[in-house]
Design an enzyme around this catalytic site. Sequence first.
Site, PDB file in Angstrom:
ATOM      1  N   LYS A  50       4.046 -14.682   4.195  1.00  0.00           N
ATOM      2  CA  LYS A  50       4.123 -15.609   3.060  1.00  0.00           C
ATOM      3  C   LYS A  50       5.604 -15.678   2.647  1.00  0.00           C
ATOM      4  O   LYS A  50       5.986 -15.362   1.514  1.00  0.00           O
ATOM      5  CB  LYS A  50       3.228 -15.081   1.925  1.00  0.00           C
ATOM      6  CG  LYS A  50       2.997 -16.059   0.796  1.00  0.00           C
ATOM      7  CD  LYS A  50       2.069 -17.186   1.142  1.00  0.00           C
ATOM      8  CE  LYS A  50       1.916 -18.136  -0.037  1.00  0.00           C
ATOM      9  NZ  LYS A  50       1.273 -19.406   0.324  1.00  0.00           N
TER      10      LYS A  50
ATOM     11  N   ASP B 134      -2.257 -17.907   3.930  1.00  0.00           N
ATOM     12  CA  ASP B 134      -3.373 -18.711   3.401  1.00  0.00           C
ATOM     13  C   ASP B 134      -3.888 -19.683   4.462  1.00  0.00           C
ATOM     14  O   ASP B 134      -5.097 -19.834   4.672  1.00  0.00           O
ATOM     15  CB  ASP B 134      -2.985 -19.429   2.095  1.00  0.00           C
ATOM     16  CG  ASP B 134      -1.540 -19.894   2.059  1.00  0.00           C
ATOM     17  OD1 ASP B 134      -0.823 -19.705   3.069  1.00  0.00           O
ATOM     18  OD2 ASP B 134      -1.124 -20.468   1.041  1.00  0.00           O
TER      19      ASP B 134
ATOM     20  N   ASP C 280      -5.241  -6.260   6.280  1.00  0.00           N
ATOM     21  CA  ASP C 280      -6.460  -5.644   5.766  1.00  0.00           C
ATOM     22  C   ASP C 280      -7.503  -6.725   5.454  1.00  0.00           C
ATOM     23  O   ASP C 280      -8.666  -6.648   5.862  1.00  0.00           O
ATOM     24  CB  ASP C 280      -6.085  -4.876   4.487  1.00  0.00           C
ATOM     25  CG  ASP C 280      -7.169  -3.932   4.025  1.00  0.00           C
ATOM     26  OD1 ASP C 280      -8.112  -3.705   4.793  1.00  0.00           O
ATOM     27  OD2 ASP C 280      -7.071  -3.438   2.889  1.00  0.00           O
TER      28      ASP C 280
ATOM     29  N   TYR D 121       0.809  -1.214   0.000  1.00  0.00           N
ATOM     30  CA  TYR D 121       0.000   0.000   0.000  1.00  0.00           C
ATOM     31  C   TYR D 121       0.849   1.273   0.000  1.00  0.00           C
ATOM     32  O   TYR D 121       0.365   2.337   0.356  1.00  0.00           O
ATOM     33  CB  TYR D 121      -0.961   0.010   1.196  1.00  0.00           C
ATOM     34  CG  TYR D 121      -2.047  -1.069   1.131  1.00  0.00           C
ATOM     35  CD1 TYR D 121      -2.164  -1.910   0.032  1.00  0.00           C
ATOM     36  CD2 TYR D 121      -2.948  -1.237   2.165  1.00  0.00           C
ATOM     37  CE1 TYR D 121      -3.142  -2.893  -0.027  1.00  0.00           C
ATOM     38  CE2 TYR D 121      -3.931  -2.219   2.118  1.00  0.00           C
ATOM     39  CZ  TYR D 121      -4.018  -3.041   1.013  1.00  0.00           C
ATOM     40  OH  TYR D 121      -4.996  -4.011   0.959  1.00  0.00           O
TER      41      TYR D 121
ATOM     42  N   ASP E 140     -11.143  -8.042   7.684  1.00  0.00           N
ATOM     43  CA  ASP E 140     -12.528  -8.065   7.202  1.00  0.00           C
ATOM     44  C   ASP E 140     -13.143  -9.449   7.321  1.00  0.00           C
ATOM     45  O   ASP E 140     -14.354  -9.594   7.545  1.00  0.00           O
ATOM     46  CB  ASP E 140     -12.607  -7.547   5.756  1.00  0.00           C
ATOM     47  CG  ASP E 140     -12.897  -6.055   5.739  1.00  0.00           C
ATOM     48  OD1 ASP E 140     -12.371  -5.360   6.638  1.00  0.00           O
ATOM     49  OD2 ASP E 140     -13.651  -5.582   4.870  1.00  0.00           O
TER      50      ASP E 140
END
Length: 328
Positions: A168, A199, A222, A122, A226
Amino acid sequence: MPRIALIPGDGVGPEIMDAVIPVLEALADKHGITLQMEVYEAGDETKKRRGVALPEDTFEGVRKADATLMVAVGETAKEVILPIRQELDLYVNLRPAKSYPVPNAVQGFDVTIVRENTEGLYVRAGWTNGDTAIDLRVATRRGSERICRYGYRYAKEEGKERVYVVHKANVLLGCKLFREVCSSIAEEEGFEYREMYVDAAAMRLAMDRPFDVIITTNMFGDILADLAAAYIGGLGMYPSGNIGDDKAVFEPVHGTAPDIAGKGIANPMATLLSAAMMFKWLGYREAGEDLERAVWRACELGYTTPDVGGKMRTWEVCASVRDLILAR
Ligand code: NAI
């Protein structure tokens, strides 16, 4: 005397903020805290009227304040939140996803996402070359170290033991650095180092939740946050904090909810719980916990808005929470 900047913003923002302010006043009064609260404007409506979404007087108010409580801004969210995060160097995005007793939450869900807030994918750097678009993903030793230390220290303070670093590192170079830094810090901070690929962490978040705290990079945090929102009754129940070394901005995770704006039924709990985080961050732990207990009790009693199964309006929920605070 703590100085608090309040930004109602757009959509449901003003109706939530109007209802929340008397709760904050009652809480501060009960706990002997003198708050200096000032309301500032920012967002879509401000841009329409003044040409900028984040006017200089608002930015100055946020800079001068010890902490800021914001509800939400609309399409101009990036023009408001990003400059504030960058200038105040708010490198932590703290998102405690804890279920309260509302019918659409999974009871007992309690996972805090500690998300890096300034780096990763980001940073908004990249380029397009014909049919190819490239985004840069940035990880630094300093950035990884400070979010990691924050995560472990937060866990210690909150008495949370199962802390996982989520990455990751088998694929991404930035995650390799993140893992290297976090694994060396864990022991220094008094924790056993535990890690999980992102994952797998998404699946375990939905399945058996072996973690109390997840420390992770910007985009992974992020997305996982959610996912967590789905287990606590939705966005109307999810608070957050953007935190730096000496400044912080607290805000619900939700946006301006244009579909229900003006109807008086927006859930104020996420903003109230963000305010509770703010009180704790300012050093008023007891007041923050008092507010959390009042929200919990209001949920138990069904003093809630329709999104979490209740029948009350925004101001009625806040009036009930205020009464519960004053009754004890
Ligand atoms: P949203 O969070 O505003 O709404 C998503 C869904 O959740 C809607 O159905 C809405 O009614 C519901 N919802 C959200 N907050 C609620 C509350 N307090 N009580 C009851 N229901 C609630 O997300 P959406 O629709 O994607 O975005 C709307 C606007 O908000 C956009 O302009 C977006 O840019 C902005 N936004 C701003 C954010 C911020 O200021 N931090 C964060 C997310 C979106």
